[in-house]
Design an enzyme around this catalytic site. Structure first.
Site, PDB file in Angstrom:
ATOM      1  CB  CYS A  59      52.355  45.382  19.672  1.00  0.00           C
ATOM      2  SG  CYS A  59      52.537  44.770  18.001  1.00  0.00           S
ATOM      3  CB  CYS A  86      52.294  42.799  22.900  1.00  0.00           C
ATOM      4  SG  CYS A  86      52.924  41.104  22.874  1.00  0.00           S
ATOM      5  N   GLY A  92      56.702  36.265  19.982  1.00  0.00           N
ATOM      6  CA  GLY A  92      57.499  36.452  18.773  1.00  0.00           C
ATOM      7  C   GLY A  92      56.707  36.717  17.511  1.00  0.00           C
ATOM      8  CD  GLU A  93      55.536  38.838  12.840  1.00  0.00           C
ATOM      9  OE1 GLU A  93      54.556  39.241  13.490  1.00  0.00           O
ATOM     10  OE2 GLU A  93      55.420  38.114  11.820  1.00  0.00           O
ATOM     11  CB  SER A 126      49.069  35.110  14.254  1.00  0.00           C
ATOM     12  OG  SER A 126      48.778  36.438  14.608  1.00  0.00           O
ATOM     13  CB  SER A 172      48.194  41.108  14.492  1.00  0.00           C
ATOM     14  OG  SER A 172      48.182  39.800  15.012  1.00  0.00           O
ATOM     15  CG  LEU A 173      44.084  45.670  10.493  1.00  0.00           C
ATOM     16  CD1 LEU A 173      45.121  45.697   9.385  1.00  0.00           C
ATOM     17  CD2 LEU A 173      42.678  45.708   9.879  1.00  0.00           C
ATOM     18  CG  HIS A 174      46.101  44.919  16.623  1.00  0.00           C
ATOM     19  ND1 HIS A 174      45.369  43.782  16.872  1.00  0.00           N
ATOM     20  CD2 HIS A 174      47.406  44.546  16.684  1.00  0.00           C
ATOM     21  CE1 HIS A 174      46.204  42.775  17.073  1.00  0.00           C
ATOM     22  NE2 HIS A 174      47.430  43.212  16.961  1.00  0.00           N
TER      23      HIS A 174
HETATM   24  N1  SAH Z   1      53.562  38.433  16.501  1.00  0.00           N
HETATM   25  C1  SAH Z   1      52.443  37.797  15.925  1.00  0.00           C
HETATM   26  C2  SAH Z   1      52.026  36.531  16.636  1.00  0.00           C
HETATM   27  C3  SAH Z   1      52.066  36.554  18.129  1.00  0.00           C
HETATM   28  S1  SAH Z   1      50.933  37.644  18.937  1.00  0.00           S
HETATM   29  C4  SAH Z   1      51.269  38.766  15.839  1.00  0.00           C
HETATM   30  O1  SAH Z   1      51.346  39.829  16.428  1.00  0.00           O
HETATM   31  O2  SAH Z   1      50.324  38.454  15.137  1.00  0.00           O
HETATM   32  C5  SAH Z   1      49.373  36.813  18.671  1.00  0.00           C
HETATM   33  C6  SAH Z   1      48.162  37.666  18.914  1.00  0.00           C
HETATM   34  O3  SAH Z   1      47.997  37.941  20.318  1.00  0.00           O
HETATM   35  C7  SAH Z   1      48.240  39.018  18.208  1.00  0.00           C
HETATM   36  O4  SAH Z   1      47.071  39.268  17.499  1.00  0.00           O
HETATM   37  C8  SAH Z   1      48.397  39.952  19.376  1.00  0.00           C
HETATM   38  O5  SAH Z   1      47.950  41.211  19.053  1.00  0.00           O
HETATM   39  C9  SAH Z   1      47.622  39.275  20.476  1.00  0.00           C
HETATM   40  N2  SAH Z   1      47.950  39.783  21.812  1.00  0.00           N
HETATM   41  C10 SAH Z   1      49.168  40.102  22.290  1.00  0.00           C
HETATM   42  N3  SAH Z   1      49.092  40.535  23.565  1.00  0.00           N
HETATM   43  C11 SAH Z   1      47.794  40.503  23.908  1.00  0.00           C
HETATM   44  C12 SAH Z   1      47.064  40.827  25.083  1.00  0.00           C
HETATM   45  N4  SAH Z   1      47.675  41.259  26.180  1.00  0.00           N
HETATM   46  N5  SAH Z   1      45.723  40.658  25.086  1.00  0.00           N
HETATM   47  C13 SAH Z   1      45.102  40.180  23.968  1.00  0.00           C
HETATM   48  N6  SAH Z   1      45.722  39.842  22.846  1.00  0.00           N
HETATM   49  C14 SAH Z   1      47.060  40.018  22.790  1.00  0.00           C
HETATM   50 FE1  SF4 Z   2      53.446  40.960  20.570  1.00  0.00          FE
HETATM   51 FE2  SF4 Z   2      52.906  40.003  18.093  1.00  0.00          FE
HETATM   52 FE3  SF4 Z   2      53.316  42.633  18.496  1.00  0.00          FE
HETATM   53 FE4  SF4 Z   2      55.356  40.935  18.711  1.00  0.00          FE
HETATM   54  S1  SF4 Z   2      54.179  41.405  16.872  1.00  0.00           S
HETATM   55  S2  SF4 Z   2      54.913  42.627  20.106  1.00  0.00           S
HETATM   56  S3  SF4 Z   2      54.333  39.156  19.627  1.00  0.00           S
HETATM   57  S4  SF4 Z   2      51.631  41.380  19.321  1.00  0.00           S
END
Ligand code: SAH
Ligand code: SF4
Length: 352
Positions: free
Chosen positions: A120, A123, A166-167, A198, A221-223
């Site tokens: 992402c 991230c 991680g995922e 998540s 995690s939709l975004h």
């Molecule tokens: N990979 C999984 C779980 C880990 S990330 C996922 O993406 O759902 C967990 C959450 O933290 C996700 O919703 C992600 O979008 C959010 N996240 C990651 N980096 C972030 C940041 N810098 N600020 C706010 N939220 C963040």
């Molecule tokens: Fe970060 Fe989750 Fe996206 Fe992986 S899937 S890069 S942990 S926000």
């Protein structure tokens, strides 16, 4: 991403494997229960500290599995009492976990992998790509170390979110084995309803998760409310589309009776406009899902910013106008790099 090529640690053994090992060592069955209690109830993973074992058994276990999977490496505390702990793994990589005390709960955030292959754009975990899956023992030991830290603060862990590095759906079996152990009455016995996994939306993993019919909470995690925008933020080609995620949420609700959560990281000027809020609101209609808005924690080197509170409030108001259940995660731990993956990344940079 591969599994660890390392020798398994004692905490990587399932209970049945430990029973077999103890039998092979010519020991009575109840010794397996003692070893299990050290790990799953007391959080002790080094056999040399298992003081009620007879010396010959202890020596044999020290020979086979001398060290815990995690070595405590350092921590940082935020002004708001959030604590982030960094652990060194047997292969020299790092992983982190976060303790988040709140008035009515104490939450632990666990990592499922080292790095993340999803990448992402906003991230920190994605910056260096996916490195490897964590083992069951590595995930379980994170939880026990964080429980101990909570106890030192006079608290008991009440909730888990698998939202660290991680995922989790890419490491499905190890994550589920660790959560089942945390949920087990023969271990910490944390209620399944208090555990959230998540995911960015990985087809096979989400299907398996629903099929398990465990009362763990599923969070997507939709975004972004449409695929065009989502693909820009979540570039993984094999990730589920927005429509597929919505369908999977409805299926999960139907088959398990459990409401799903949608996470939406608010990135200034990227996905935080009223038009996007309205599109998101329309998508949520009929899902019974709740929404968790996360104003972005800036990551050094990445071009994204946190929106102003006013813009966050406007986004919330539009969702609430459609009776969507919304919560906003305000600033928790942002001053200690508690955003996903940042601490481990910093440590690797220092070592270079
Ligand atoms: N990979 C999984 C779980 C880990 S990330 C996922 O993406 O759902 C967990 C959450 O933290 C996700 O919703 C992600 O979008 C959010 N996240 C990651 N980096 C972030 C940041 N810098 N600020 C706010 N939220 C963040
Ligand atoms: Fe970060 Fe989750 Fe996206 Fe992986 S899937 S890069 S942990 S926000």
């Amino acid at each position: 991403m591969t599994d660890a090529p390392m020798r398994p640690r004692l905490s990587d053994l399932e209970r049945s494997e430990l029973d077999t090992l103890i039998r092979q060592l010519g020991q009575p069955a109840f010794r397996a229960g003692q070893v299990w209690d050290w790990m799953a109830k007391k959080g002790v993973f080094a056999p040399r500290e298992m003081t009620n074992l007879p010396a010959p058994l202890r020596d044999k276990l020290i020979e086979l599995h001398p060290d815990p999977a995690l070595q405590f490496e350092g921590d940082s505390e935020a002004r708001d009492t959030t604590e982030k702990l960094l652990f060194r793994l047997a292969d020299g990589r790092y992983v982190e976990s976060v303790l988040i005390p709140a008035p009515k709960r104490t939450t632990v955030c666990l990592s499922s992998q080292v790095g993340c292959a999803v990448g992402c754009r906003f991230c920190a975990s994605g910056i260096e790509g996916g490195q490897r899956n964590l083992t069951t023992g590595e995930i379980f030991e994170q939880f026990m170390a964080m429980s101990r830290r909570a106890e030192e603060r006079g608290r008991r862990v009440s909730n888990i979110v698998v939202m660290g590095m991680g995922e989790p759906m890419f490491n499905f079996s190890h994550v589920m084995a660790a959560l089942d152990r945390i949920n087990s009455p023969e271990g910490p016995n944390l209620g399944a309803r208090k555990i959230t996994v998540s995911t960015v939306g990985i087809r096979g993993g989400v299907e398996r998760f629903t099929a398990l019919r465990k009362p763990y909470t599923l969070a997507f995690s939709l975004h972004a409310p449409n695929d065009e925008l989502r693909r820009r933020i979540v570039p993984l080609a094999s990730a589920m589309s927005v429509a597929e995620i919505r369908e999977a949420a409805l299926r999960h609700l139907k088959e398990t009776g459990r409401e799903v959560t949608f996470e939406y990281v608010l990135l200034r000027g990227v996905n935080d406009s009223p038009a996007e809020a309205r599109e998101f609101r329309a998508l949520m209609r009929g899902t019974q899902a709740s929404v968790n808005l996360i104003p972005y924690n800036p990551v050094p080197g990445l071009p994204y910013e946190r929106p102003d509170d006013r813009d966050v409030d406007r986004f919330v108001a539009i969702l609430e106008d459609g009776r969507v259940k919304v919560s906003v995660r305000r600033r928790k731990g942002s001053d200690i790099d508690a955003a996903c993956g940042q601490l481990a990344l910093k440590r690797r940079a220092e070592e270079r």
